[in-house]
Scaffold this motif. Structure first.
Motif, PDB file in Angstrom:
ATOM      1  N   TYR A 157       0.814  -1.212   0.000  1.00 22.24           N
ATOM      2  CA  TYR A 157       0.000   0.000   0.000  1.00 22.24           C
ATOM      3  C   TYR A 157       0.852   1.269   0.000  1.00 22.24           C
ATOM      4  N   ASN A 158       1.805   1.301  -0.906  1.00 23.89           N
ATOM      5  CA  ASN A 158       2.623   2.493  -1.122  1.00 23.89           C
ATOM      6  C   ASN A 158       3.250   2.408  -2.506  1.00 23.89           C
ATOM      7  N   THR A 159       4.093   3.358  -2.811  1.00 22.18           N
ATOM      8  CA  THR A 159       4.734   3.396  -4.129  1.00 22.18           C
ATOM      9  C   THR A 159       5.643   2.198  -4.346  1.00 22.18           C
ATOM     10  N   ASN A 160       6.312   1.732  -3.270  1.00 22.12           N
ATOM     11  CA  ASN A 160       7.230   0.600  -3.415  1.00 22.12           C
ATOM     12  C   ASN A 160       6.514  -0.632  -3.955  1.00 22.12           C
ATOM     13  N   SER A 161       5.358  -0.938  -3.407  1.00 22.31           N
ATOM     14  CA  SER A 161       4.629  -2.122  -3.851  1.00 22.31           C
ATOM     15  C   SER A 161       4.170  -1.986  -5.303  1.00 22.31           C
ATOM     16  N   VAL A 162       3.811  -0.769  -5.713  1.00 21.81           N
ATOM     17  CA  VAL A 162       3.409  -0.551  -7.102  1.00 21.81           C
ATOM     18  C   VAL A 162       4.589  -0.798  -8.045  1.00 21.81           C
ATOM     19  N   VAL A 163       5.768  -0.285  -7.691  1.00 18.76           N
ATOM     20  CA  VAL A 163       6.954  -0.468  -8.525  1.00 18.76           C
ATOM     21  C   VAL A 163       7.326  -1.940  -8.626  1.00 18.76           C
ATOM     22  N   ILE A 164       7.312  -2.653  -7.504  1.00 19.88           N
ATOM     23  CA  ILE A 164       7.678  -4.076  -7.508  1.00 19.88           C
ATOM     24  C   ILE A 164       6.708  -4.879  -8.370  1.00 19.88           C
ATOM     25  N   THR A 165       5.423  -4.644  -8.191  1.00 19.12           N
ATOM     26  CA  THR A 165       4.419  -5.412  -8.924  1.00 19.12           C
ATOM     27  C   THR A 165       4.481  -5.124 -10.418  1.00 19.12           C
ATOM     28  N   LEU A 166       4.604  -3.851 -10.789  1.00 22.66           N
ATOM     29  CA  LEU A 166       4.655  -3.505 -12.214  1.00 22.66           C
ATOM     30  C   LEU A 166       5.947  -4.005 -12.856  1.00 22.66           C
ATOM     31  N   ALA A 167       7.064  -3.947 -12.131  1.00 21.94           N
ATOM     32  CA  ALA A 167       8.331  -4.439 -12.681  1.00 21.94           C
ATOM     33  C   ALA A 167       8.248  -5.930 -12.980  1.00 21.94           C
ATOM     34  N   HIS A 168       7.612  -6.677 -12.106  1.00 22.63           N
ATOM     35  CA  HIS A 168       7.446  -8.110 -12.369  1.00 22.63           C
ATOM     36  C   HIS A 168       6.496  -8.352 -13.538  1.00 22.63           C
ATOM     37  N   ALA A 169       5.414  -7.586 -13.599  1.00 21.29           N
ATOM     38  CA  ALA A 169       4.409  -7.812 -14.645  1.00 21.29           C
ATOM     39  C   ALA A 169       4.954  -7.514 -16.030  1.00 21.29           C
ATOM     40  N   TYR A 170       5.820  -6.499 -16.143  1.00 21.43           N
ATOM     41  CA  TYR A 170       6.301  -6.087 -17.465  1.00 21.43           C
ATOM     42  C   TYR A 170       7.689  -6.617 -17.789  1.00 21.43           C
ATOM     43  N   ALA A 171       8.265  -7.465 -16.927  1.00 19.57           N
ATOM     44  CA  ALA A 171       9.598  -8.002 -17.189  1.00 19.57           C
ATOM     45  C   ALA A 171       9.681  -8.760 -18.514  1.00 19.57           C
ATOM     46  N   PRO A 172       8.728  -9.653 -18.842  1.00 24.26           N
ATOM     47  CA  PRO A 172       8.830 -10.345 -20.136  1.00 24.26           C
ATOM     48  C   PRO A 172       8.792  -9.400 -21.334  1.00 24.26           C
ATOM     49  N   PHE A 173       8.042  -8.299 -21.223  1.00 23.37           N
ATOM     50  CA  PHE A 173       7.973  -7.332 -22.318  1.00 23.37           C
ATOM     51  C   PHE A 173       9.320  -6.661 -22.550  1.00 23.37           C
ATOM     52  N   ALA A 174      10.138  -6.570 -21.504  1.00 22.94           N
ATOM     53  CA  ALA A 174      11.463  -5.975 -21.649  1.00 22.94           C
ATOM     54  C   ALA A 174      12.499  -7.005 -22.080  1.00 22.94           C
ATOM     55  N   ILE A 175      12.359  -8.236 -21.606  1.00 20.56           N
ATOM     56  CA  ILE A 175      13.349  -9.269 -21.925  1.00 20.56           C
ATOM     57  C   ILE A 175      13.335  -9.607 -23.411  1.00 20.56           C
ATOM     58  N   LEU A 176      12.157  -9.767 -23.985  1.00 19.65           N
ATOM     59  CA  LEU A 176      12.053 -10.269 -25.358  1.00 19.65           C
ATOM     60  C   LEU A 176      12.669  -9.330 -26.400  1.00 19.65           C
ATOM     61  N   PRO A 177      12.372  -7.999 -26.402  1.00 22.17           N
ATOM     62  CA  PRO A 177      13.024  -7.151 -27.419  1.00 22.17           C
ATOM     63  C   PRO A 177      14.526  -7.047 -27.233  1.00 22.17           C
ATOM     64  N   ILE A 178      15.000  -7.070 -25.982  1.00 23.97           N
ATOM     65  CA  ILE A 178      16.450  -7.040 -25.754  1.00 23.97           C
ATOM     66  C   ILE A 178      17.093  -8.321 -26.278  1.00 23.97           C
ATOM     67  N   PHE A 179      16.436  -9.445 -26.038  1.00 23.87           N
ATOM     68  CA  PHE A 179      16.950 -10.730 -26.524  1.00 23.87           C
ATOM     69  C   PHE A 179      17.043 -10.736 -28.049  1.00 23.87           C
ATOM     70  N   VAL A 180      16.012 -10.224 -28.713  1.00 19.68           N
ATOM     71  CA  VAL A 180      16.024 -10.188 -30.180  1.00 19.68           C
ATOM     72  C   VAL A 180      17.179  -9.339 -30.686  1.00 19.68           C
ATOM     73  N   ALA A 181      17.416  -8.182 -30.036  1.00 15.76           N
ATOM     74  CA  ALA A 181      18.517  -7.315 -30.457  1.00 15.76           C
ATOM     75  C   ALA A 181      19.869  -7.996 -30.231  1.00 15.76           C
ATOM     76  N   LEU A 182      20.018  -8.704 -29.123  1.00 18.06           N
ATOM     77  CA  LEU A 182      21.278  -9.405 -28.846  1.00 18.06           C
ATOM     78  C   LEU A 182      21.503 -10.549 -29.819  1.00 18.06           C
ATOM     79  N   GLU A 183      20.437 -11.211 -30.219  1.00 21.06           N
ATOM     80  CA  GLU A 183      20.566 -12.318 -31.158  1.00 21.06           C
ATOM     81  C   GLU A 183      21.037 -11.847 -32.533  1.00 21.06           C
ATOM     82  N   ARG A 184      20.765 -10.611 -32.879  1.00 19.05           N
ATOM     83  CA  ARG A 184      21.133 -10.090 -34.203  1.00 19.05           C
ATOM     84  C   ARG A 184      22.586  -9.629 -34.266  1.00 19.05           C
ATOM     85  N   ILE A 185      23.271  -9.601 -33.122  1.00 19.60           N
ATOM     86  CA  ILE A 185      24.664  -9.153 -33.098  1.00 19.60           C
ATOM     87  C   ILE A 185      25.559 -10.229 -33.706  1.00 19.60           C
TER      88      ILE A 185
END
Length: 292
Positions: A157-185
Motif C-alpha cells: 500500500y505504497n509506491t514501493n509495492s506498485v513499482v515491484i508489482t509492475l516491474a514483475h508484470a512487465y519483465a517479459p515485455f522488456a526481456i524479449l526485445p532485448i533478446f532479439v537485439a542481442l541475437e542479431r549481433i
C-alpha cells in the motif's frame, strides 16, 4: 497519378490492399475515442449533464491544481522507476539466454520467460498482494528466520509495492526485445574486438551494448508507456500513497461524473507521455540508425 499507379509494384499494391481494412478498423477504434476524448476536454461540466460550451478551464484546473499535479508527477516517477528497474533486471536475463544458453535450449528458456502470461494479470497482482502483505509470505519468512521481530509495514500500500508489482508484470515485455537485439549481433564483431586487445568488459560496453540499443530503446518504450496509465496495480496494492493518474481519471468519470475534467487529465497525461517518448527517441536516434 495514373502513371504512378500503373508503374507501381503489384506486390506493394497487393500489400496495401491487404492491410487497408484492418488499418481502417484500427484507426476507427483508436482515433474515434481519442477524438471524442479531446472534444469532451473542451466542454463544461454541469450538474448531471455536459454543457457544450468551449472552455480551457479543464486544462487550467489540471495544471494548476496541486492535487492533480502531484498525482501526475507521482505517476511519472513511478513509471520511470518501473522502467529503469525492469530494464536493468531484464538485460542480464536476455544476455544470459542469448550468449550462454545453447541454441537448442533457447526456445525452452523463452517458453519459461513467457509463463507469467499464462495467468491473468489480475491474479498476478493479487499474488503480490499476498506476498507483500502484513501477514504475507515475505513477512512470515523474515519472522521465522529471525531477521525481523515484527512484520514490516512499508511493503504494501505504497509506491514501493506498485513499482515491484509492475516491474514483475512487465519483465517479459522488456526481456524479449532485448533478446532479439542481442541475437542479431554478429559474434565475429565481439571476437574481433578481443583480438584487437579489448577486454571482455570493454568489448561489452563498446560493441555489445551499442548494438543492443534498439532492443533497449524498444524495451524502455514498451514498459514506460503503459505503466504510467496502469489502473489495476495502484488500485489493489498502491493504497492512498500509490494512486496514479489512471485512478484519478476513474475518480472523475465514475465517482464525480466530471467527464470534461477527466478527459483533460487524460489528454494531458497522453501529451506528457508522447513528449517524453519523442525526446527519448531523439536522444537515442544515433543508436537506431541501421548500418550505412
Amino acid at each position: 497519378m495514373a502513371r504512378r499507379v500503373r508503374g507501381a509494384n503489384p506486390e506493394a499494391l497487393g500489400g496495401l490492399l491487404m492491410i487497408a481494412p484492418p488499418a481502417v478498423y484500427a484507426l476507427l477504434l483508436l482515433a474515434a475515442p481519442l477524438l471524442l476524448l479531446l472534444v469532451y476536454s473542451f466542454w463544461t461540466d454541469g450538474y448531471l449533464e455536459i454543457i457544450r460550451d468551449f472552455t480551457f478551464a479543464n486544462y487550467h484546473e489540471t495544471w494548476t491544481n496541486p492535487l492533480y499535479r502531484g498525482v501526475m508527477m507521482r505517476s511519472l516517477m513511478v513509471s520511470l522507476l518501473v522502467t529503469v528497474s525492469t530494464v536493468l533486471l531484464a538485460f542480464p536475463v536476455a544476455y544470459f539466454v542469448s550468449f550462454h544458453v545453447a541454441p537448442n535450449r533457447k526456445s525452452t528458456w523463452l517458453f519459461l520467460i513467457t509463463i507469467p502470461f499464462w495467468t491473468s494479470y489480475l491474479i498476478r497482482v493479487f499474488l503480490w498482494k499476498v506476498i507483500l502483505g502484513y501477514n504475507g509470505v515475505l513477512n512470515a519468512g523474515l519472522l521465522k528466520t529471525g531477521i525481523i521481530s515484527e512484520p514490516l509495514t512499508f511493503l504494501l500500500y505504497n509506491t514501493n509495492s506498485v513499482v515491484i508489482t509492475l516491474a514483475h508484470a512487465y519483465a517479459p515485455f522488456a526481456i524479449l526485445p532485448i533478446f532479439v537485439a542481442l541475437e542479431r549481433i554478429d559474434r565475429s564483431l565481439l571476437e574481433a574486438g578481443q583480438d584487437l586487445g579489448e577486454s571482455k568488459l570493454m568489448t561489452f560496453f563498446r560493441v555489445t551494448l551499442p548494438l543492443a540499443m534498439p532492443g533497449l530503446v524498444g524495451a524502455v518504450l514498451i514498459v514506460f508507456i503503459p505503466t504510467i496509465g496502469d489502473y489495476v496495480t495502484p488500485q489493489l496494492v498502491g493504497g492512498p500513497e500509490g494512486r496514479m493518474v489512471a485512478n484519478l481519471i476513474q475518480l472523475q468519470y465514475l465517482r464525480l461524473d466530471n467527464y470534461p475534467l477527466g478527459s483533460a487529465i487524460a489528454i494531458s497525461a497522453m501529451g506528457i507521455v508522447a513528449l517524453l517518448s519523442a525526446v527519448f527517441l531523439f536522444m537515442t536516434r544515433k543508436y537506431l540508425r541501421g548500418p550505412k
